[in-house]
Design a protein around this motif. Structure first.
Motif, PDB file in Angstrom:
ATOM      1  N   CYS A 196       0.828  -1.213   0.000  1.00  0.00           N
ATOM      2  CA  CYS A 196       0.000   0.000   0.000  1.00  0.00           C
ATOM      3  C   CYS A 196       0.857   1.255   0.000  1.00  0.00           C
ATOM      4  O   CYS A 196       0.349   2.364  -0.202  1.00  0.00           O
ATOM      5  CB  CYS A 196      -0.943   0.007   1.205  1.00  0.00           C
ATOM      6  SG  CYS A 196      -2.301  -1.174   1.062  1.00  0.00           S
TER       7      CYS A 196
ATOM      8  N   ALA B 245      -5.273   3.674   0.331  1.00  0.00           N
ATOM      9  CA  ALA B 245      -5.026   2.272  -0.002  1.00  0.00           C
ATOM     10  C   ALA B 245      -5.134   1.396   1.240  1.00  0.00           C
ATOM     11  O   ALA B 245      -5.722   0.300   1.205  1.00  0.00           O
ATOM     12  CB  ALA B 245      -3.643   2.126  -0.642  1.00  0.00           C
ATOM     13  N   LEU B 246      -4.592   1.849   2.355  1.00  0.00           N
ATOM     14  CA  LEU B 246      -4.658   1.080   3.608  1.00  0.00           C
ATOM     15  C   LEU B 246      -6.095   0.950   4.092  1.00  0.00           C
ATOM     16  O   LEU B 246      -6.494  -0.114   4.596  1.00  0.00           O
ATOM     17  CB  LEU B 246      -3.797   1.753   4.669  1.00  0.00           C
ATOM     18  CG  LEU B 246      -2.284   1.642   4.447  1.00  0.00           C
ATOM     19  CD1 LEU B 246      -1.543   2.717   5.226  1.00  0.00           C
ATOM     20  CD2 LEU B 246      -1.791   0.253   4.855  1.00  0.00           C
TER      21      LEU B 246
ATOM     22  N   ALA C 291      -7.785  -1.599   1.886  1.00  0.00           N
ATOM     23  CA  ALA C 291      -7.284  -2.934   2.230  1.00  0.00           C
ATOM     24  C   ALA C 291      -7.890  -3.413   3.541  1.00  0.00           C
ATOM     25  O   ALA C 291      -8.351  -4.569   3.651  1.00  0.00           O
ATOM     26  CB  ALA C 291      -5.761  -2.899   2.328  1.00  0.00           C
TER      27      ALA C 291
ATOM     28  N   LEU D 107      -2.705  -8.606  -3.994  1.00  0.00           N
ATOM     29  CA  LEU D 107      -2.179  -7.245  -3.994  1.00  0.00           C
ATOM     30  C   LEU D 107      -0.783  -7.194  -4.614  1.00  0.00           C
ATOM     31  O   LEU D 107      -0.382  -6.171  -5.177  1.00  0.00           O
ATOM     32  CB  LEU D 107      -2.147  -6.729  -2.557  1.00  0.00           C
ATOM     33  CG  LEU D 107      -2.148  -5.213  -2.332  1.00  0.00           C
ATOM     34  CD1 LEU D 107      -3.355  -4.580  -2.987  1.00  0.00           C
ATOM     35  CD2 LEU D 107      -2.140  -4.909  -0.839  1.00  0.00           C
TER      36      LEU D 107
ATOM     37  N   LEU E 276      -7.438  -2.621  -4.934  1.00  0.00           N
ATOM     38  CA  LEU E 276      -7.573  -1.441  -4.070  1.00  0.00           C
ATOM     39  C   LEU E 276      -8.765  -0.594  -4.501  1.00  0.00           C
ATOM     40  O   LEU E 276      -8.662   0.604  -4.779  1.00  0.00           O
ATOM     41  CB  LEU E 276      -6.287  -0.628  -4.088  1.00  0.00           C
ATOM     42  CG  LEU E 276      -5.094  -1.305  -3.415  1.00  0.00           C
ATOM     43  CD1 LEU E 276      -3.837  -0.477  -3.565  1.00  0.00           C
ATOM     44  CD2 LEU E 276      -5.389  -1.565  -1.931  1.00  0.00           C
TER      45      LEU E 276
END
Length: 474
Positions: A311, A317-318, A321, A340, A350
């Protein structure tokens, strides 16, 4: 009344307005009672249409008057929109109250304001890290001397809005006369019109709609007059340009302004400028555990660390996720990390619901001039960690000055980064996720675009090697 009941009531009344019954009442109005009903129906229609993006709201209200399915869809959309907007729910309660006065002016129908706006969106419940940035913003906004303007800039998805909203909530006691918030749509094709924003601000500060000037310059002057003796915090989210922000900045010394932008806004006069970096590994790990679930991530910490690394410290992105891990508990963290790790699928992975890393990059890319878009695509043609800045000239086939100007444009919108090389020259760096997006855009172009660029760069490298050899062995 619950949110669902409130929405059902406002949808029913808005459909009446959509069927033009409200307009008929207005035409026949002989007394203020009938005119008041028409005004309220018209305001309801405009309010409900404004809660949904673009022209979707108005179109859906029109369709809801004819179709039960559209009516149900409209109710669901509004319930979802209000689920993350407590202030909107309270506004709807006031709107439906028979005791709420309504002021009509031109095509706008708005309720009277108390003059003390409370427009901040809720702070993020799982806000993580950013301690130093918060301290800088709060201290700058409370600094004696007045007219404090703070800018937080960085790439899309880096968490600018979350940081500024968190700081604004901490600052609320210092600005008892209210907090104004607006999304200026700086990443969209059509940023928010300054005149419209000023009109909304003035109404929120208690100015009757009939006393607001029609022109932008007049509204700017009146906004500065109204805010001159008040302690108001103004949050300008997602700013497009220095000009847009300048007209929305009060002139007095008692207010503070917090701004976010994907652009550096280099010529904007600010008291505190905060460039928001990606999260460090420890903070990123904490954020993933808070969203995805500590037990869920801890069951395979090695795979969890891979997710964090892939990420690249980008909070958006985190968050996606973590949301995927929490939403699909039957799926192992290891299998998610493997998906990923696939360069060709990473941006697909994502994405969840309305959140997408690709969409954030795309909005920024589409706003670029054609030469900068081409440069961005070509920077991923050679799969290297970075490139010397001079390489952009042969890649594009343009002179060095034009290439430098192009690079500056990419740096200003944070699509690329730069670092100083060991020999003092500037080197261009692409974030791993941005590199993947660059490759996607390059794949949409004819193959010879990248091939020709690489040949030009290799030719320049060979020429440089020949020149160096001639210097070493004259």
């Amino acid at each position: 009344m619950t949110v669902e009941e409130l929405v059902a009531a406002v949808v029913a009344l808005a459909i009446v307005s959509a069927k033009r019954l409200g307009a008929g009442l207005a035409d026949r109005a002989m007394e203020s009672v009938e005119q008041s009903v028409a005004d309220r129906l018209g305001w309801l229609y405009r309010w409900i249409a404004g809660r949904l993006p673009g022209e979707e709201g108005a179109a859906l209200v029109e369709e809801a008057g004819r179709s039960p399915a559209a009516r149900a869809l409209l109710r669901r959309r509004l319930v979802r929109a209000l689920g993350e907007d407590p202030a909107g729910v309270e506004e709807l309660r006031v709107l439906l109250s028979p005791h709420t006065p309504v002021l009509a002016h031109s095509d706008s129908l708005l309720p009277e304001s108390s003059g003390i706006p409370r427009q901040l969106p809720p702070a993020v419940a799982d806000f993580t890290g950013r301690g130093q940035e918060l301290v800088r913003l709060v201290e700058a906004a409370e600094r004696p001397g007045g007219g404090r303007v703070c800018l937080v800039h960085g790439p899309g998805g880096i968490g600018k809005t979350s940081v500024v909203v968190q700081a604004a909530h901490e600052l609320m006691p210092s600005f008892p006369d209210g907090q104004l918030f607006v999304d200026l749509n700086g990443a969209e094709e059509r940023p928010a019109a300054v005149g419209d924003v000023l009109g909304d601000f003035l109404v929120a500060l208690g100015v009757p709609r009939g006393r607001i000037p029609d022109d932008e310059a007049g509204r700017t002057r009146q906004f500065r007059t109204e805010s001159a003796d008040r302690r108001v915090l103004i949050v300008l989210d997602n700013a497009a340009s220095e000009q847009q922000v300048g007209a929305l900045t009060p002139g007095g010394s008692s207010c503070a302004v917090l701004i976010t932008s994907r652009q550096v806004l280099a010529t904007l006069a600010v008291d505190e400028r905060v460039a928001l970096p990606g999260l460090d590994e420890g903070t990123a790990w904490d954020l993933l555990r808070r969203i995805g679930g500590g037990d869920r991530v801890d069951e395979d910490p090695e795979a969890g660390r891979d997710v964090v690394r892939l990420c690249g410290g980008l909070p958006l992105a985190l968050r996606i996720a973590g949301a995927r891990l929490a939403t699909f508990p039957a799926r192992t963290v290891g299998s998610f990390a493997r998906d990923l790790a696939d360069d060709h699928r990473r941006l697909d992975v994502l994405s969840l619901g309305e959140r997408s890393v690709r969409a954030v990059f795309l909005a920024c890319y589409q706003a670029l001039p054609s030469l900068q878009r081409c440069a961005f695509r070509l920077l991923s043609a050679l799969d290297t960690p970075d490139l010397p800045a001079w390489a952009l000239s042969p890649l594009l086939g343009v002179d060095p000055d034009t290439a430098d100007e192009c690079l500056e444009g990419l740096l200003l919108v944070h699509l690329v980064q730069a670092r100083r090389g060991e020999t003092g020259g500037q080197r261009i760096v692409l974030h791993d996720l941005t590199r993947g997006f660059s490759k996607e855009r390059a794949a949409e172009q004819p193959a010879d675009e990248a091939d020709s660029a690489v040949r030009r760069l290799l030719g320049a490298l060979l020429s440089a090697a020949d020149a160096a050899d001639a210097q070493l062995r004259p």
